[in-house]
Design an enzyme around this catalytic site. Structure first.
Site, mmCIF file in Angstrom:
data_model
loop_
_atom_site.group_PDB
_atom_site.id
_atom_site.type_symbol
_atom_site.label_atom_id
_atom_site.label_comp_id
_atom_site.label_asym_id
_atom_site.label_seq_id
_atom_site.Cartn_x
_atom_site.Cartn_y
_atom_site.Cartn_z
ATOM 1 C CG ASP A 248 -9.422 2.787 -0.645
ATOM 2 O OD1 ASP A 248 -8.998 1.629 -0.838
ATOM 3 O OD2 ASP A 248 -8.772 3.656 -0.044
ATOM 4 C CG ASP B 129 -2.188 0.738 1.071
ATOM 5 O OD1 ASP B 129 -2.288 1.540 0.140
ATOM 6 O OD2 ASP B 129 -3.117 0.537 1.901
HETATM 7 C C1 DGJ Z 1 -5.890 1.918 1.770
HETATM 8 C C2 DGJ Z 1 -6.246 0.736 0.933
HETATM 9 O O1 DGJ Z 1 -6.706 1.149 -0.311
HETATM 10 C C3 DGJ Z 1 -7.276 -0.097 1.683
HETATM 11 O O2 DGJ Z 1 -7.686 -1.179 0.887
HETATM 12 C C4 DGJ Z 1 -6.689 -0.562 2.977
HETATM 13 O O3 DGJ Z 1 -5.623 -1.436 2.731
HETATM 14 C C5 DGJ Z 1 -6.232 0.635 3.788
HETATM 15 N N1 DGJ Z 1 -5.366 1.496 3.026
HETATM 16 C C6 DGJ Z 1 -5.514 0.194 5.039
HETATM 17 O O4 DGJ Z 1 -4.971 1.234 5.731
#
Ligand code: DGJ
Length: 690
Positions: A510, A442
């Protein structure tokens, strides 16, 4: 003497020629013609304000002379001269490769223009290498991977995305008539707004019309610029962003640009399908490129930071029961990570949450028949972390500036060798000690206060940071060949071909609202491979428009199906549905991930989505239909015509109304009614050759 170079792809010619003055001119890109007819047309001076250099079609324009347009290359020589003169030096061409070397003789620098292609498609990979063969430093200020000329003074529609966090890949198209237009990022990562691709089309539909496209393999600062000149010609440059960029090449050093994948096709479907195959065959990391990706469960939306062994195992049991093949524990498992204020940088297992170590969970997951995956955010640090307390200087910073926090975190300076090594080591240590077969990498904020005092030239950091990310990912995959890595950046902030050369897949957004997701997925599907698109079924079904579990599966089954719901809240009926759809997906996933995609309908034009996938041999097909109208009043009678089938074959068509036997010609030529009586309904048709 004039020289002509013809690149012949499956259906196209890309032609260049060297003029008598030694300039490498662009001659043609498009449909094939008789190769003997290509020639370098003479230049003529227009008037004292518009010289020939200002309008001729060049393959790679340097800054200098009487060119007054955006260039592909700009530098400063040791004596402060900023005028570059590039002439043809030599060329090597054989079996799908052409390297043309240009040289600035007065300063001993060479630029090699690389072209790679195959006869299987119409995609050409372009990039450039600059070699400093002189005895002096060379400061590069602009370095593009490619310059492209559109064929005529016609007006082209230009398509890119205008997205945002949770709203990635929103396609925007406008006619490009004058001036210049650019799409770029200054953030250090790709970001969510503009994706590094451009589509230039003329009267094009899914099936017909001129479509020129380019996608860049770079997830750091990129720039794509189109300019229409005073004679109406459109030029495009695409490559590293020159914003706050420079690169010093010491004597004997060289730099190679990211790759640009360019193509010309008849219609958008052909573009998407060629790029899908091309990415599978040539871009995605080899280890998993041709294998269908597993159905994964990710715990983030169910548990947030609140992870522990019991909770995760409870979810894992149900995930295994419904058919998931990989269980991923997301954020929250490490350091003092209770929320997003602390812990980033401290990649050891939190003992309160996992008192007997993480193997208790991993073994439990493995015993259920699933692989285990883990979340990292390797490029980041929280101020509240052991790492930051020990090494505050490891984050990008300026001594006299207060660091700007976003999500309470700072970006680590991966251009420092010891920081890059640390990032590799922490993940290596976890992978060596535990049976972890997947990493979600991430990256949740853009850069700021970009001081990198370790560097001789700090304007290099944007470039070096991206290379460091790719290098760590490559080294992990080399050491652990079974490891799959997903690129994530607050959703789809790093979902492009730079990442997809090194990571096996990408998190697209997201936003897992299934209705929003359809448009996000449509944008992604234009140029990116469908198998790399992780698509979760989640509990996001109540933002003013509840959707059924069937609808949510329908949407997510169009990429790499994943589950992100809180399965503990599911009823027996929901669980049975999950089992049904996951089994169905396993049956059709080769089709979805590797077949041809036909976007039959979309909401903007048709008020509903209908996407059909067809196997290479035309024997199997699946059609997903989603009515996205949100009011009963908007529902309309719709019909659909299938595509890509064998006209002469007979197919068994399974629809909710029952089974029908129909010829390929009937299915493709006679519109079929779609019976969706209410808003937010969905159906799946399976079509099999008899
Ligand atoms: C952002 C990501 O896009 C989410 O899927 C998740 O992993 C969160 N970060 C976790 O902090």
């Amino acid at each position: 003497m004039e020289k002509i170079f013809v690149i012949e792809t499956k259906n196209t010619h890309y032609v260049m020629g060297v003029s008598n003055e030694g300039i490498v001119r662009h001659i043609h890109w498009g449909k094939k013609a008789c190769a003997d007819d290509y020639n370098v047309s003479p230049e003529w001076e227009r008037n004292s304000n518009h010289s020939e250099l200002d309008y001729i079609s060049e393959e790679y324009s340097p800054f200098g002379g009487t060119r007054y347009r955006s260039c592909a290359f700009k530098c400063e020589y040791y004596d402060k001269c900023r005028d570059t003169v590039l002439t043809f030096k030599d060329a090597k061409q054989h079996d799908g490769m052409l390297d043309i070397t240009l040289t600035d003789e007065a300063y001993d620098i060479d630029i090699i223009l690389h072209y790679r292609w195959s006869g299987n498609d119409d995609i050409i990979t372009r990039y450039a290498t600059v070699i400093n063969a002189s005895e002096h430093d060379l400061t590069i200020e602009k370095l593009m991977s490619a310059e492209l000329m559109l064929p005529s003074e016609d007006i082209y529609d230009i398509t890119n995305t205008n997205g945002s966090w949770a709203g990635e890949f929103q396609l925007e198209t406008s006619p490009f008539k004058a001036g210049s237009i650019r799409f770029e990022t200054h953030r250090g990562t790709t970001g969510h707004v503009n994706s590094p691709f451009l589509i230039m089309s003329k009267n094009a539909t899914e099936d017909f019309g001129d479509v020129y496209f380019v996608a860049l393999g770079w997830g750091g600062n990129f720039k794509m610029e189109a300019q229409r000149d005073f004679i109406g010609m459109t030029r495009i440059t695409i490559g590293l962003n020159d914003f706050d960029f420079s690169k010093i090449l010491h004597p004997g050093e060289s730099i190679t640009t990211p790759k640009a994948y360019i193509g010309y096709t008849n219609g958008f479907a052909e573009m998407s399908n060629q790029m899908n195959d091309f990415a599978v065959n040539n871009i995605l990391p080899k280890s998993f490129a041709k294998k269908p990706l597993p159905v994964l469960y990710n715990s983030w939306e169910a548990t947030g930071f609140d992870v522990n062994v019991e909770g995760q195992l409870k979810l894992a049991k149900i995930a295994a029961d419904i058919g998931c093949e990989l269980f991923v524990m997301d954020d929250g498992w490490f350091g003092q990570r209770k929320d997003d204020h602390a812990g980033l940088g401290d990649w050891y297992v939190n003992e309160e949450k996992f008192p007997n170590g993480i193997d208790e969970l991993i073994d439990g997951v493995n015993a259920l028949g699933m692989d285990f995956g883990l979340w990292f955010e390797p490029e980041m640090v929280n101020e509240d972390s052991d790492l930051y307390r020990e090494h505050p200087e490891w984050a990008y910073h300026y001594d006299k500036r207060k660091p700007s926090l976003l999500r309470n975190q700072l970006v680590l300076n991966l251009t420092m060798p010891e920081v890059k090594q640390y990032v590799f080591d922490v993940m290596d240590k976890m992978l060596a000690a535990h049976n972890i077969r997947y990493i979600k990498w991430d990256m949740n904020r853009p850069f700021s206060e970009i001081g990198a005092p370790n560097l001789e030239n700090q304007r290099d950091l944007w470039y070096l940071h991206t290379l460091a990310v790719y290098d760590v990912a490559d080294k992990l995959k080399e050491k652990y060949p079974y490891l799959q890595i997903e690129a994530c950046s607050s959703g789809g902030g790093r979902a492009e071909y730079g990442a997809l050369e090194h990571f096996d897949m990408a998190w697209t957004s997201d936003n897992t609202d299934p209705v929003d997701r359809l448009e996000i997925q449509r944008g992604f599907s234009m140029l990116y491979p469908r198998k790399s698109m992780r698509a979760w079924v989640t509990d996001w079904n109540s933002h003013s428009r509840p959707t059924s579990l069937d609808f949510r599966f329908n949407v997510s089954m169009q990429g790499s199906l994943s589950i992100g719901s809180n399965l503990l809240n599911y009823t027996d009926e929901d669980i049975e549905k999950c089992k049904y759809y996951i089994a169905l997906y396993k049956d059709i996933r080769e089709l979805v991930q590797f077949g041809k995609l036909y976007r039959l309908k979309n909401y903007r034009a048709d008020g509903m989505y209908a996407n059909q996938y067809v196997s290479e041999d035309k024997s199997q097909s699946v059609l997903f239909i989603c009515s996205t109208a949100t009011s009963f009043f908007n529902r309309q009678f719709k019909t659909v015509l299938l595509k890509g089938l064998d006209e002469n074959a007979t197919y068994r068509v399974n629809t909710p109304e029952g089974e029908k036997i129909r010829s390929g010609s009937y299915l493709m030529n006679v519109p079929h009614p779609i019976r969706l009586a209410y808003p937010l309904e969905s159906v799946i048709w399976r079509i099999e050759k008899m």
